[in-house]
Write a protein that holds these residues in place. Structure first.
Motif, PDB file in Angstrom:
ATOM      1  N   PRO A 274      31.191  39.591  38.554  1.00  0.00           N
ATOM      2  CA  PRO A 274      30.524  40.211  37.410  1.00  0.00           C
ATOM      3  C   PRO A 274      29.035  40.441  37.670  1.00  0.00           C
ATOM      4  N   LEU A 275      28.403  41.180  36.777  1.00  0.00           N
ATOM      5  CA  LEU A 275      26.956  41.343  36.784  1.00  0.00           C
ATOM      6  C   LEU A 275      26.312  39.996  36.500  1.00  0.00           C
ATOM      7  N   HIS A 276      25.296  39.628  37.298  1.00  0.00           N
ATOM      8  CA  HIS A 276      24.635  38.338  37.083  1.00  0.00           C
ATOM      9  C   HIS A 276      23.115  38.486  37.215  1.00  0.00           C
ATOM     10  N   ARG A 277      22.419  37.387  37.045  1.00  0.00           N
ATOM     11  CA  ARG A 277      20.956  37.397  37.006  1.00  0.00           C
ATOM     12  C   ARG A 277      20.351  37.836  38.339  1.00  0.00           C
TER      13      ARG A 277
ATOM     14  N   GLU B 145      23.384  48.722  29.466  1.00  0.00           N
ATOM     15  CA  GLU B 145      22.677  47.888  28.496  1.00  0.00           C
ATOM     16  C   GLU B 145      21.560  47.098  29.174  1.00  0.00           C
ATOM     17  N   ALA B 146      21.806  46.616  30.380  1.00  0.00           N
ATOM     18  CA  ALA B 146      20.811  45.811  31.089  1.00  0.00           C
ATOM     19  C   ALA B 146      19.597  46.634  31.507  1.00  0.00           C
TER      20      ALA B 146
ATOM     21  N   ALA C  78      27.939  36.714  43.075  1.00  0.00           N
ATOM     22  CA  ALA C  78      29.147  37.007  42.307  1.00  0.00           C
ATOM     23  C   ALA C  78      30.331  36.225  42.855  1.00  0.00           C
ATOM     24  N   THR C  79      30.344  36.007  44.174  1.00  0.00           N
ATOM     25  CA  THR C  79      31.437  35.235  44.783  1.00  0.00           C
ATOM     26  C   THR C  79      31.471  33.815  44.224  1.00  0.00           C
ATOM     27  N   GLU C  80      30.300  33.183  44.124  1.00  0.00           N
ATOM     28  CA  GLU C  80      30.221  31.837  43.552  1.00  0.00           C
ATOM     29  C   GLU C  80      30.751  31.813  42.123  1.00  0.00           C
ATOM     30  N   ILE C  81      30.361  32.795  41.347  1.00  0.00           N
ATOM     31  CA  ILE C  81      30.783  32.841  39.946  1.00  0.00           C
ATOM     32  C   ILE C  81      32.288  33.024  39.853  1.00  0.00           C
ATOM     33  N   ARG C  82      32.836  33.902  40.687  1.00  0.00           N
ATOM     34  CA  ARG C  82      34.280  34.108  40.653  1.00  0.00           C
ATOM     35  C   ARG C  82      35.030  32.848  41.068  1.00  0.00           C
TER      36      ARG C  82
ATOM     37  N   HIS D 251      28.381  28.707  35.362  1.00  0.00           N
ATOM     38  CA  HIS D 251      27.149  29.428  35.701  1.00  0.00           C
ATOM     39  C   HIS D 251      26.648  30.235  34.505  1.00  0.00           C
ATOM     40  N   TRP D 252      26.819  29.687  33.324  1.00  0.00           N
ATOM     41  CA  TRP D 252      26.497  30.431  32.101  1.00  0.00           C
ATOM     42  C   TRP D 252      25.051  30.918  32.086  1.00  0.00           C
ATOM     43  N   ASN D 253      24.124  30.113  32.599  1.00  0.00           N
ATOM     44  CA  ASN D 253      22.710  30.490  32.585  1.00  0.00           C
ATOM     45  C   ASN D 253      22.400  31.630  33.542  1.00  0.00           C
ATOM     46  N   ASP D 254      23.322  31.933  34.446  1.00  0.00           N
ATOM     47  CA  ASP D 254      23.135  33.051  35.371  1.00  0.00           C
ATOM     48  C   ASP D 254      23.780  34.336  34.863  1.00  0.00           C
TER      49      ASP D 254
END
Length: 342
Positions: free
Chosen positions: A15-18, A68-69, A142-146, A153-156
């Motif tokens: 996903p899109l992340h920080r 949106e970002a 994104a790999t880590e989040i997946r 990783h909510w804060n990211d």
């Protein structure tokens, strides 16, 4: 006249992340025009997600996140570029990207030095600029989040992305079963938002329900409730708790006005929750000025009617019962399990 510099940065954003946001901001600050390219292929993207048991996110959802970002970045334009190759073909991909941008590309941005030769081959007139390659500034991928999950990783996760992943738990049941109390308490336990029963809000405004509420009020209740849900989801911390939904609104339309609302059927068919917690009416009935069905045999009949309505709509219920404390404990166990399964 000075020519404007044009750059692009691309990815699957799955996903899109920080970290993505950081590189987009840096890139946008370095050129006059920046094109953010959402590169996607449904088969490949699904396969990428399946490797980590991560839910597939449709490209149109990711495209909306990017819009949106970047909506306040005046020199940024987001483009969606789809390809049909089984394995990503850089030459074909560059052709599609060049056609989409339709301008001379001066700069290509990425976070991977390994792409240098590929970009030199496919964008020979463009400079390759690396942004936070070692991910020291924003240490996430994104790999880590997946692999580890969004909630770890909510804060990211950017604010515009979070609503997509918010768990929605709706509490349902007949009057005086403890829904409102449990909804508030669960929101406090999980430090998040909750949605009040909008029908109660309207009844308080008009001074009552039975004999006062009109059949025209029920669509207003349903729509008003959905707007409250949207706002609560936007502000939620991983999960939102919702007091009542459209099936219960339909139930009250039958109860008070002997009227079936077709518009509520449509809302019921479209609404989506991660869990329905159905509260049995086994705590003492409380007269709060709006409730009128306190006799236990009436409560039992109404309870049977509401359950049947959920059954007719093919909605699976998780039933909890007992005292206020017992219902709270059961609900916490079920919510924790919901997160463990995802």
């Amino acid at each position: 006249m000075t020519m404007k510099t044009v750059g692009f940065i691309g990815g699957k954003y799955l996903p899109l992340h920080r970290g993505h946001i950081y590189t987009i901001v840096r890139a946008a600050s370095s050129v006059d025009e920046l094109y953010v390219i959402l590169s996607h292929n449904e088969d490949r993207d699904r396969e990428t997600c399946e490797k980590s048991s991560f839910p597939y996110i449709p490209a149109d959802i990711r495209l909306r996140w990017l819009h949106e970002a970047t909506k306040e970045m005046g020199n940024v334009r987001v483009l969606s570029v789809a390809d049909t190759t089984k394995d990503y073909d850089w030459e074909e991909g560059s052709r599609l990207i060049k056609a989409a941008i339709n301008k001379k590309i001066d700069v290509v941005f990425s976070s991977e030095s390994a792409y240098d030769a590929i970009f030199k081959s496919n964008y020979p007139d463009a400079k390759h600029i690396l942004l936070d390659e070692e991910r020291k500034i924003v240490p996430i991928s994104a790999t880590e989040i997946r692999e580890e999950g969004v909630y770890a990783h909510w804060n990211d996760i950017p604010e515009c992305v979070r609503p997509y992943f918010v768990k929605k738990v709706v509490l349902v049941g007949t009057e005086s079963c403890g829904k409102s109390t449990l909804t508030r308490n669960l929101a406090s336990v999980y430090n998040t938002t909750f949605v009040k029963e909008y029908g109660r809000t309207l009844c308080e405004e008009i001074g009552g329900c039975e004999g006062i509420i009109q059949k025209e009020d029920y669509p207003i209740i349903a729509y008003g409730h959905k707007m409250e849900e949207k706002e609560a989801i936007r502000k939620a911390n991983k999960i939102v708790f919702i007091d009542t939904e459209a099936t219960v609104t339909q139930y009250y339309s039958h109860l008070y006005n002997n009227c079936h609302q077709k518009v509520l059927d449509e809302i019921i068919a479209e609404q989506s929750y991660d869990m329905y917690l159905y509260l049995e009416p086994d705590v003492p009935w409380v007269d709060d000025g709006l409730r009128v069905h306190g006799e236990q045999y009436v409560r039992d009949e109404n309870n049977k009617l509401l359950k049947e309505m959920f059954k007719q709509n093919n909605i699976e219920l998780t039933v909890i019962s007992g005292t206020y404390e017992e219902k709270l404990n059961q609900a916490i166990d079920l919510v924790d399990q919901l997160f463990r399964e995802n």
